[in-house]
Design a protein around this motif. Structure first.
Motif, PDB file in Angstrom:
ATOM      1  N   VAL A 205      16.703  35.492  -1.877  1.00 33.51           N
ATOM      2  CA  VAL A 205      16.064  34.177  -1.845  1.00 33.51           C
ATOM      3  C   VAL A 205      14.571  34.343  -2.136  1.00 33.51           C
ATOM      4  O   VAL A 205      13.900  35.203  -1.553  1.00 33.51           O
ATOM      5  CB  VAL A 205      16.272  33.514  -0.466  1.00 33.51           C
ATOM      6  CG1 VAL A 205      15.446  32.229  -0.355  1.00 33.51           C
ATOM      7  CG2 VAL A 205      17.746  33.207  -0.244  1.00 33.51           C
ATOM      8  N   ARG A 207      11.187  33.817  -1.489  1.00 40.53           N
ATOM      9  CA  ARG A 207      10.287  33.300  -0.462  1.00 40.53           C
ATOM     10  C   ARG A 207       8.996  32.755  -1.069  1.00 40.53           C
ATOM     11  O   ARG A 207       8.372  31.854  -0.529  1.00 40.53           O
ATOM     12  CB  ARG A 207       9.966  34.413   0.542  1.00 40.53           C
ATOM     13  CG  ARG A 207      11.128  34.756   1.440  1.00 40.53           C
ATOM     14  CD  ARG A 207      11.316  33.692   2.493  1.00 40.53           C
ATOM     15  NE  ARG A 207      12.507  33.903   3.296  1.00 40.53           N
ATOM     16  CZ  ARG A 207      12.848  33.153   4.336  1.00 40.53           C
ATOM     17  NH1 ARG A 207      12.072  32.133   4.668  1.00 40.53           N
ATOM     18  NH2 ARG A 207      13.935  33.392   5.030  1.00 40.53           N
ATOM     19  N   MET A 210       9.585  29.232  -1.997  1.00 40.45           N
ATOM     20  CA  MET A 210       9.585  28.414  -0.788  1.00 40.45           C
ATOM     21  C   MET A 210       8.166  28.129  -0.320  1.00 40.45           C
ATOM     22  O   MET A 210       7.822  26.997   0.036  1.00 40.45           O
ATOM     23  CB  MET A 210      10.394  29.113   0.314  1.00 40.45           C
ATOM     24  CG  MET A 210      11.891  29.203   0.019  1.00 40.45           C
ATOM     25  SD  MET A 210      12.803  30.201   1.250  1.00 40.45           S
ATOM     26  CE  MET A 210      12.462  29.305   2.755  1.00 40.45           C
ATOM     27  N   SER A 221      10.038  23.638  -8.928  1.00 43.48           N
ATOM     28  CA  SER A 221      11.274  23.878  -9.678  1.00 43.48           C
ATOM     29  C   SER A 221      10.970  24.542 -11.003  1.00 43.48           C
ATOM     30  O   SER A 221       9.977  24.239 -11.659  1.00 43.48           O
ATOM     31  CB  SER A 221      12.025  22.564  -9.907  1.00 43.48           C
ATOM     32  OG  SER A 221      11.207  21.641 -10.601  1.00 43.48           O
ATOM     33  N   ILE A 245      15.361  27.851 -10.222  1.00 43.27           N
ATOM     34  CA  ILE A 245      15.030  27.668  -8.810  1.00 43.27           C
ATOM     35  C   ILE A 245      14.591  26.218  -8.594  1.00 43.27           C
ATOM     36  O   ILE A 245      13.819  25.675  -9.382  1.00 43.27           O
ATOM     37  CB  ILE A 245      13.870  28.586  -8.365  1.00 43.27           C
ATOM     38  CG1 ILE A 245      14.183  30.057  -8.648  1.00 43.27           C
ATOM     39  CG2 ILE A 245      13.573  28.400  -6.882  1.00 43.27           C
ATOM     40  CD1 ILE A 245      12.994  30.975  -8.378  1.00 43.27           C
ATOM     41  N   CYS A 247      13.128  24.050  -5.230  1.00 45.76           N
ATOM     42  CA  CYS A 247      12.732  24.026  -3.817  1.00 45.76           C
ATOM     43  C   CYS A 247      12.121  22.672  -3.502  1.00 45.76           C
ATOM     44  O   CYS A 247      11.141  22.283  -4.151  1.00 45.76           O
ATOM     45  CB  CYS A 247      11.698  25.112  -3.514  1.00 45.76           C
ATOM     46  SG  CYS A 247      12.384  26.747  -3.369  1.00 45.76           S
ATOM     47  N   TYR A 267      16.660  24.677  -0.743  1.00 47.95           N
ATOM     48  CA  TYR A 267      16.458  25.736  -1.728  1.00 47.95           C
ATOM     49  C   TYR A 267      17.739  25.899  -2.529  1.00 47.95           C
ATOM     50  O   TYR A 267      18.825  26.088  -1.967  1.00 47.95           O
ATOM     51  CB  TYR A 267      16.110  27.058  -1.044  1.00 47.95           C
ATOM     52  CG  TYR A 267      16.006  28.256  -1.975  1.00 47.95           C
ATOM     53  CD1 TYR A 267      14.781  28.650  -2.493  1.00 47.95           C
ATOM     54  CD2 TYR A 267      17.139  28.985  -2.345  1.00 47.95           C
ATOM     55  CE1 TYR A 267      14.684  29.736  -3.346  1.00 47.95           C
ATOM     56  CE2 TYR A 267      17.058  30.070  -3.199  1.00 47.95           C
ATOM     57  CZ  TYR A 267      15.826  30.439  -3.697  1.00 47.95           C
ATOM     58  OH  TYR A 267      15.742  31.515  -4.552  1.00 47.95           O
ATOM     59  N   ASP A 269      19.265  27.949  -6.194  1.00 49.65           N
ATOM     60  CA  ASP A 269      18.971  28.848  -7.307  1.00 49.65           C
ATOM     61  C   ASP A 269      20.256  29.278  -7.999  1.00 49.65           C
ATOM     62  O   ASP A 269      21.368  29.006  -7.519  1.00 49.65           O
ATOM     63  CB  ASP A 269      18.130  30.054  -6.868  1.00 49.65           C
ATOM     64  CG  ASP A 269      18.905  31.069  -6.028  1.00 49.65           C
ATOM     65  OD1 ASP A 269      20.131  30.946  -5.900  1.00 49.65           O
ATOM     66  OD2 ASP A 269      18.259  31.993  -5.489  1.00 49.65           O
TER      67      ASP A 269
END
Length: 550
Positions: A205, A207, A210, A221, A245, A247, A267, A269
């Motif tokens: 993931v 981070r 995020m 995105s 991705i 978020c 989230y 992806d």
């Protein structure tokens, strides 16, 4: 053949620029083919290059970037319906489109559906722009179904599961996670794969994505990480071959005047390939996330209220139990009278008193456990039980103090206590042990004196030794024992009631009147600590059962 065009609206109205040349430049400079007077648009911002029937959007190293369908791009092929924005997602909007042979054919039949879609998603295409009817109805049906699915569950788990299912379907990504903010950290609430299986959070993931979404308070995105020079170099993206991705912060919307609160994060992806979302897809994604955030916020409020109600009910039960434990049936003895009163500042407190009549004396205890509320009350009830049992067993005051001290030190409860234990004998003799407590007041008419000898507080030093002291009461003499909630009570000016204040009222007041005086002194402020008073009035040896009448 239909030639593509760029449609946009500025202060001068609606414009359409036909893309019939090899390249069409866009920027703030008057020399550009499309001139946009926006502060975030560079002088030479972007160019659209034509190669046969294919068109490519190329960023010209602009200061603030070029966005295609809300994604920042350097170079990207264009397709009908794409939306170009320059400088920011709030910047000028240009729609790349093919002009159909008839723009008016079914506009009337589409208008009602378009307006309904606008009311749900905020989608507002430029005048004259219409989605194809079939696609428009499909999006509307999906939106209505999504709203029903989100609102079907009242529990947080149901809401976030529906959110993941809907957004995975909309974006075509492989997996999704919802994180909720707990104790200042983002903690995984649920993860799902596109096939509906449970997915656990792992190191793949991103981070950093995020953090970008959380810090910006906006959706972060990237539809194709390989086309984004910055994101493509992120270690997590490179190592895990992440291609797209999305978020989205989940934030509460309390009111227009109050700042929103970060509740969590959505989230999504994928590794299988880039994900190209249209402007409408992005708006639908934003709308679903906003609706889900509102539902999560309501569910969290309901859950917090449920927990608070449970806590109040449990505290009420604890208060009743504590009140029962503290409701001491004071012994009636012929040579002395005992009165006591305890007023916790909260529902339950850490003060306690006790009185036990033995064959040769009466034993009285007053104690104050450090802290307030439930933790102090639990320790107070335990100590009361220990002391009461030990007094009945005939243990000496130093032995009892040493036992209590070892108990508190070895159990690592993080509490200590001050206390006074005393034994009053029929002939007026007093044996007492003061463990760091306020010295007892001895009152006889106008005379007030203190029983000054004091020992170590219990619960601080495991090997502490304790020695009892002795005194003698005269007939009519009173002993007044109080906790520091009485002497340290403060008024609005920050002045304490103090030993002096207690001295001034103790001569002529009983314990009920003393508590009233303290309350008046503090008014209108509520008590900040537990207040406990015990009064022992010695009547004299002549009142003892074995006294002889001459």
């Amino acid at each position: 053949m239909n030639v593509p065009s760029l449609r946009y609206i500025d202060a001068d109205g609606s414009h359409s620029v036909v893309l019939d040349r090899a390249s069409t430049s866009i920027g703030r400079s008057p020399s550009q083919d499309v001139v946009l007077s926006d502060a975030f648009v560079s002088r030479r911002h972007a160019v659209i290059v034509r190669d046969g029937t294919a068109y490519t959007l190329i960023d010209q190293e602009s200061s603030h970037g070029t966005f295609l369908n809300a994604e920042r791009v350097q170079r990207m092929a264009l397709k009908p319906g794409d939306v170009i924005q320059l400088g920011s997602l709030q910047g000028p909007r240009l729609r790349f489109q093919l002009k159909p042979s008839s723009e008016e054919g079914n506009s009337a039949s589409q208008s009602a559906v378009t307006q309904l879609l606008k009311s749900f998603s905020g989608f507002a295409p430029p005048d004259g722009d219409h989605l194809p009817a079939a696609r428009e109805i499909e999006k509307l049906n999906w939106l209505l179904s999504a709203a029903r699915q989100l609102n079907a569950g009242g529990a947080i788990t149901d809401i976030i599961t529906a959110l993941l299912q809907l957004t995975l379907q909309l974006t075509g990504t492989e997996r999704g996670f919802v994180f909720l903010c707990q104790d200042g950290e983002m903690r995984l609430a649920r993860g799902l794969s596109a096939h509906g299986g449970i997915v656990e959070e792992d190191s793949t993931v991103s981070r950093r994505a995020m953090r970008r979404a959380i810090e910006s308070k906006l959706k972060f995105s990237v539809s194709d990480t390989q086309a984004d020079e910055i994101v493509a170099e992120w270690p997590s993206v490179l190592m895990n071959k992440i291609r797209s991705i999305y978020c989205i912060p989940l934030r509460s919307r309390i009111s227009a005047t109050e700042p929103s609160q970060l509740l969590g994060l959505l989230y999504l992806d994928s590794q299988i390939g880039p994900g190209y979302l249209t402007e409408v897809d992005h708006q639908l994604l934003d709308m679903i996330a906003t609706e889900a955030a509102a539902l999560v916020h309501n569910a969290l409020l309901a859950e917090a209220e449920h927990k608070a109600r449970q806590a109040r009910e449990e505290l009420a039960v604890a208060a009743r139990i504590h009140s029962g434990l503290m409701s001491i049936a004071l012994p009636v003895i012929p040579y002395a009278s005992i009165q006591a009163r305890a007023e916790p500042c909260l529902a339950i407190g850490g003060d306690f008193y006790d009185a036990v009549a033995l064959d040769d004396c009466v034993c009285v205890t007053i104690a104050d456990v450090s802290g307030k509320g439930v933790p102090a009350a639990i320790v107070a009830a335990t100590l009361q039980g220990i002391i009461h049992t030990q007094l009945l067993a005939g243990q000496s005051l130093p032995e009892i103090a040493a036992l209590v001290n070892v108990f508190l030190c070895t159990r690592n409860v993080g509490k200590y206590a001050t206390m006074v234990m005393l034994k009053l004998f029929p002939d007026g003799r007093v044996e007492y042990l003061n463990c760091g407590h306020i010295p007892p007041f001895s009152i006889l008419e106008a005379e007030i004196r203190r029983l000054e000898q004091s020992e170590m507080i219990v619960g601080l030093i495991e090997g502490a030794k304790y020695i009892a002291a002795h005194d003698f009461l005269r007939p009519g003499e009173r002993l007044l024992l109080v906790t520091d909630g009485v002497t340290e009570a403060e008024n609005s000016n920050g002045e304490a009631f103090s030993d002096w204040g207690l001295n001034s009222v103790a001569r002529s007041r009983d314990i009920e009147e003393i508590l009233d005086d303290v309350a008046k002194f503090c008014a209108p402020n509520p008590a900040q600590d537990d207040c406990t008073l015990v009064e022992i009035r010695y009547g004299g040896a002549g009142h003892a059962p074995d006294a002889r009448v001459e």
